[in-house]
Design a protein around this motif. Structure first.
Motif, short mmCIF file in Angstrom:
data_model
loop_
_atom_site.label_atom_id
_atom_site.label_comp_id
_atom_site.label_asym_id
_atom_site.label_seq_id
_atom_site.Cartn_x
_atom_site.Cartn_y
_atom_site.Cartn_z
N LEU A 195 1.07 -1.32 0.26
CA LEU A 195 0.10 0.17 0.27
C LEU A 195 0.80 1.69 0.19
O LEU A 195 0.61 1.75 -0.54
CB LEU A 195 -0.83 -0.14 1.84
N LEU A 196 1.37 1.34 0.90
CA LEU A 196 3.51 2.59 0.84
C LEU A 196 3.49 2.85 -0.45
O LEU A 196 3.57 3.81 -0.55
CB LEU A 196 3.82 1.86 2.01
N MET A 197 4.00 1.53 -0.60
CA MET A 197 4.48 1.43 -2.66
C MET A 197 3.52 2.37 -3.60
O MET A 197 4.22 3.09 -4.00
CB MET A 197 5.36 0.30 -2.95
N ILE A 198 2.46 1.98 -3.45
CA ILE A 198 1.68 2.39 -4.36
C ILE A 198 0.94 3.96 -4.33
O ILE A 198 1.36 4.84 -5.30
CB ILE A 198 0.04 0.97 -4.07
N TYR A 199 0.76 3.94 -2.77
CA TYR A 199 0.63 5.55 -2.34
C TYR A 199 1.94 6.48 -2.70
O TYR A 199 1.92 7.42 -4.01
CB TYR A 199 0.65 5.79 -1.07
N LEU A 200 3.19 5.61 -2.96
CA LEU A 200 4.40 6.99 -3.40
C LEU A 200 4.14 6.62 -4.76
O LEU A 200 4.82 7.79 -5.26
CB LEU A 200 5.89 5.65 -3.26
N LEU A 201 3.58 5.59 -5.29
CA LEU A 201 4.11 5.86 -6.85
C LEU A 201 2.92 6.72 -8.14
O LEU A 201 3.07 7.63 -8.23
CB LEU A 201 3.93 4.38 -7.70
N ILE A 202 1.86 6.41 -6.69
CA ILE A 202 0.62 7.69 -7.69
C ILE A 202 1.42 9.04 -7.48
O ILE A 202 1.51 9.68 -8.06
CB ILE A 202 -0.59 7.48 -6.63
N LYS A 203 1.44 9.10 -6.34
CA LYS A 203 2.51 10.85 -5.75
C LYS A 203 3.66 11.68 -6.36
O LYS A 203 3.40 12.21 -6.63
CB LYS A 203 2.94 10.71 -4.02
N ASN A 204 4.65 10.07 -7.23
CA ASN A 204 5.58 10.77 -7.85
C ASN A 204 5.05 10.96 -8.97
O ASN A 204 5.58 11.82 -10.27
CB ASN A 204 6.86 10.11 -7.78
N PHE A 205 4.18 10.46 -9.50
CA PHE A 205 4.07 10.27 -10.85
C PHE A 205 2.98 11.49 -10.89
O PHE A 205 2.94 12.61 -11.94
CB PHE A 205 2.76 8.75 -11.86
N ILE A 206 2.19 11.76 -10.16
CA ILE A 206 1.76 13.29 -10.12
C ILE A 206 2.20 13.96 -9.87
O ILE A 206 2.31 15.18 -10.76
CB ILE A 206 0.72 13.09 -8.91
N LYS A 207 3.90 14.61 -9.49
CA LYS A 207 4.63 15.34 -9.53
C LYS A 207 5.65 15.20 -10.41
O LYS A 207 6.32 15.71 -10.15
CB LYS A 207 5.64 14.92 -7.90
N ALA A 208 5.94 14.12 -11.67
CA ALA A 208 5.75 13.86 -12.45
C ALA A 208 7.28 13.66 -12.24
O ALA A 208 8.61 13.84 -12.96
CB ALA A 208 5.72 15.49 -13.57
N ASP A 209 7.59 12.56 -11.34
CA ASP A 209 9.12 12.51 -11.09
C ASP A 209 9.13 11.38 -11.15
O ASP A 209 8.69 10.26 -10.71
CB ASP A 209 9.42 12.62 -9.64
N ILE A 210 9.19 11.03 -12.60
CA ILE A 210 9.50 9.54 -13.23
C ILE A 210 9.94 8.21 -12.65
O ILE A 210 9.65 7.53 -12.74
CB ILE A 210 9.06 9.47 -14.92
N LYS A 211 11.15 9.12 -12.91
CA LYS A 211 12.19 7.67 -11.87
C LYS A 211 11.58 6.99 -11.65
O LYS A 211 11.84 6.08 -11.04
CB LYS A 211 13.30 8.81 -12.04
N LYS A 212 11.69 8.00 -10.57
CA LYS A 212 11.01 7.17 -8.90
C LYS A 212 9.83 6.66 -9.06
O LYS A 212 9.66 5.71 -8.03
CB LYS A 212 11.00 8.78 -7.69
N GLY A 213 8.83 7.05 -9.78
CA GLY A 213 7.14 6.33 -10.07
C GLY A 213 7.75 5.06 -10.54
O GLY A 213 7.19 4.19 -9.75
N ILE A 214 8.02 4.89 -11.45
CA ILE A 214 9.13 3.44 -12.21
C ILE A 214 9.40 2.69 -11.37
O ILE A 214 8.93 0.84 -10.76
CB ILE A 214 9.85 4.14 -13.28
N ILE A 215 10.55 2.86 -10.25
CA ILE A 215 11.39 2.36 -9.33
C ILE A 215 10.14 1.67 -8.06
O ILE A 215 10.05 1.13 -8.15
CB ILE A 215 12.08 2.94 -8.04
N TYR A 216 9.38 2.90 -7.61
CA TYR A 216 8.11 2.21 -6.83
C TYR A 216 7.09 1.10 -7.33
O TYR A 216 6.57 0.31 -6.15
CB TYR A 216 7.30 3.37 -5.98
N SER A 217 6.99 1.30 -8.92
CA SER A 217 6.12 0.57 -9.26
C SER A 217 6.35 -0.76 -9.21
O SER A 217 5.75 -1.49 -9.47
CB SER A 217 5.97 0.88 -10.82
N ILE A 218 7.91 -0.99 -9.48
CA ILE A 218 8.47 -1.95 -9.70
C ILE A 218 8.32 -3.04 -8.09
O ILE A 218 8.60 -4.18 -8.39
CB ILE A 218 10.28 -1.63 -10.47
#
Lengths: 377, 273
Positions: free
Chosen positions: A187-210
């Motif tokens: 759940l934490l990872m999903i929260y972080l990936l959504i947050k990072n994609f919204i902030k357009a931080d693609i790199k971090k978003g991909i790490i959390y997605s994986i």
């Protein structure tokens, strides 16, 4: 001139090193060396047959002891102890942080006799767990003490068995333990990936997605394919007997978080309080929106120290329930019994290593963080 | 105006109730310790003793007097020695930093955050090897060694607050490395020694895990004696309650009269001041 200064300087450095050298050697041996030694012991079979012999015969057995701790039916108690420790920590943290913050906010307005109240809320912290545990054991006796309090209000006397309770709630199957541990992380990872994609931080978003993908893969697919951690169902859960110990621990340490928070609140400049008043914020809004977010570093310190204390509940449990009470068990008590009563040194060492790893997960990041802060500040 | 007064008295009433709740265990310990064994029963646990009886204290004292004596020797000797180690270490890590001193300091600090179970078995072996297992000396040694991180931290934080210009003017007066320490820093260190002394004394007085694993009966500290007294089923409850109060009194006196310094030690445990 310059050379003499640097020569004096160099001599001072040598003196400095010589002064701290004994401490470095002692800590090197007694902390780092001993940790290494305990890890080594945990990989042997010391204590199986020749526990206290002068020259015990030890054999290297790899991770065998750890495997036993987590899968052997005899070590069922250790797994329940770990579950207990998680609950002890969660309740100790939430209880002391919220009560401590509440007390700090109460005292953070020019209260008359503040010194008196502060002293009263903090005094339990100065006492030994053995002292407070002895007293609480009497207070929580089944047909006396706390259970008599309802009578003051004309209600029937309480019947709750505090320490001798055998009931377990929130029961889960140990075979599912990995899944249960992974759910909050997922759940934490999903929260972080959504947050990072919204902030357009693609790199971090991909790490959390994986990370989220692999967690979900385990929870929904791999869990059903891989062999279970145990060949049989083993129930564990929250032991009601631990509630009394949690109450005593929260009573003892809420004053500590109060002192920490009060120091933090007092450290905030008076101007921001004035400013928020002018903006029309109520006192409640001031604390919720301004003061509490501003003292977040204190919460971090408190969490670290308190999780450390929850690893040390040994003394309190020993005094309140005795070492042999299975329902209030804790890995540190089990380690003591296994090592010093049963003389199974290797197994005790493995338990100590598990405790140490859990502590290190909190402490090492914190130490790195404060080391960096010291260097920059 | 009346509204504010009502609010205020409600607020203070609430604070007083909270304070009383925090004092409940002390009340219970005092009334129980002063009762006659025959008078102690669960349904009347909250009542005042009908006749005040100091027998519990007399018995607790005769049962625990060696333990109290051991704890006094232990706490005083370990506190004094570790305070001096902390002072000189703090002098180096605050006023005489050298390349790498920060990382060494951090590595030293690690020792105060470990769960002590991880060092218990080798510590037991080492003390056994040197013939110190079971003795008070071994326990004193353990407290001094594992006290190094916290005492060094407190003194370092304390010396960081002493301005470097004092050091400079001392140097200009021709004071050397140790001249500065003994002539300038040490005389200014009394508050630091008070904080460290109080902190170490209460911590060592209250310690239990090493006491129960590393000492034999004749060198048990007070916490171990009390735990055994209370753990036995046969004794009546006025004795362990009196014992608990006896074990609490030294630290409570320190806390009540020197609370300011106690809190300083407490807050320094959270690494940053």
């Amino acid at each position: 001139m310059a050379t003499t200064i640097s020569r004096i300087h160099r001599r001072d450095i040598i003196k400095s090193v010589l002064i701290v050298l004994p401490s470095i050697i002692l800590i090197g041996i007694f902390v780092y060396g001993f940790i290494g030694n305990t890890i080594y012991t945990s990989l042997t079979d010391w204590g199986e047959s020749a526990g206290l012999a002068l020259h015990p015969v030890k054999h290297f057995v790899g991770l065998n002891n750890y495997k036993k701790l987590f899968t052997d039916i005899i070590q069922n108690r250790f797994r329940q102890d770990l579950v207990n420790m998680v609950f002890y920590s969660i309740f100790l943290l939430t209880g002391t942080l919220s009560l401590g913050l509440f007390l700090a906010v109460l005292l953070d307005r020019s209260v008359k006799y503040e010194g008196f109240f502060r002293t009263v809320f903090l005094y339990p912290m100065s006492l030994s767990f053995i002292v407070t545990g002895t007293i609480w054991r009497w207070l929580l006796a089944p047909s006396g003490g706390v259970n008599l309090i309802p009578e003051i209000f004309g209600l029937p006397r309480g019947k709750f068995l505090w320490i001798s309770n055998r009931q377990t709630i929130l029961i889960f199957n140990w075979q599912n333990v990995l899944t249960i541990l992974l759910v909050p992380f997922t759940l934490l990872m999903i929260y972080l990936l959504i947050k990072n994609f919204i902030k357009a931080d693609i790199k971090k978003g991909i790490i959390y997605s994986i990370a989220a993908f692999f967690f979900l893969l385990y929870i929904f697919v791999l869990r059903n394919i891989l062999p279970p951690v145990l060949p049989y169902k083993e129930p564990h859960g929250f032991k009601l007997a631990t509630i009394g110990i949690i109450i005593a621990a929260v009573w003892q340490y809420s004053g500590y978080t109060m002192a920490l928070y009060l120091a933090g609140l007092r450290g905030l400049p008076a101007s921001i309080r004035e400013a928020s008043k002018i903006d029309g914020a109520t006192e409640f809004q001031y604390y919720l929106k301004i003061a509490i977010p501003n003292i977040r570093p204190i919460t971090l310190s408190a969490v670290i120290i308190l999780s450390h204390i929850s690893l040390k509940l040994f003394d309190l449990i020993y005094a309140m329930a005795g070492a042999d009470n299975i329902n209030t068990g804790h890995p540190s008590i089990n380690m003591y019994l296994t090592t010093f009563r049963a003389n199974q040194f290797a197994m005790g060492a493995a338990m100590a290593v598990v405790l140490f790893i859990i502590a290190a997960l909190f402490i090492i990041p914190y130490m790195v963080h404060s080391h960096k802060e010291r260097k920059s500040g | 105006m009346r509204d504010i007064n009502v609010k205020k008295s409600f607020f203070y009433g609430f604070l007083i109730v909270l304070a009383l709740a925090y004092l409940v265990p002390v009340y219970m310990a005092i009334v129980t310790s002063l009762k006659n064994p025959a008078e102690i029963s669960l349904p009347t646990a909250w009542a005042f003793p009908e006749h005040i009886n100091f027998g519990g204290f007399a018995q607790a004292f005769s049962l625990l007097k060696t333990d109290v004596f051991n704890s006094l020797i232990l706490a005083f000797s370990a506190t004094i020695i570790s305070a001096f180690i902390g002072s000189i270490n703090g002098y180096v890590f605050s006023k005489n930093r050298f390349k790498g001193s920060e990382i060494i300091f951090t590595l030293l600090l690690f020792g105060m955050f470990i769960p002590y179970q991880i060092i218990l078995i080798p510590l037991f072996q080492l003390l056994n090897f040197f013939g110190l297992y079971g003795s008070l000396t071994g326990l004193i040694l353990a407290h001094i060694v594992y006290g190094i991180p916290i005492v060094t931290l407190i003194f370092r934080n304390f010396y960081d607050q002493i301005s470097n210009s004092i050091m400079e003017s001392g140097r200009l007066d021709g004071a050397g490395y140790f001249g500065l320490y003994f002539g300038l820093i040490l005389p200014l260190s009394i508050p630091g020694f008070v904080v460290v002394g109080i902190w170490q004394f209460t911590q060592i007085w209250n310690e239990f895990l090493w006491g129960i694993t590393l000492t034999r009966t004749e060198s048990n500290p007070i916490t171990v004696g009390l735990a055994q007294l209370a753990g036995g089923q046969a004794v009546s409850w006025n004795i362990p309650m009196a014992g608990a109060l006896m074990a609490a009194v030294p630290v409570l006196i320190i806390y009540i009269f020197l609370g300011k310094y106690f809190i300083k030690g407490l807050l320094s445990g959270s690494v940053k001041e």
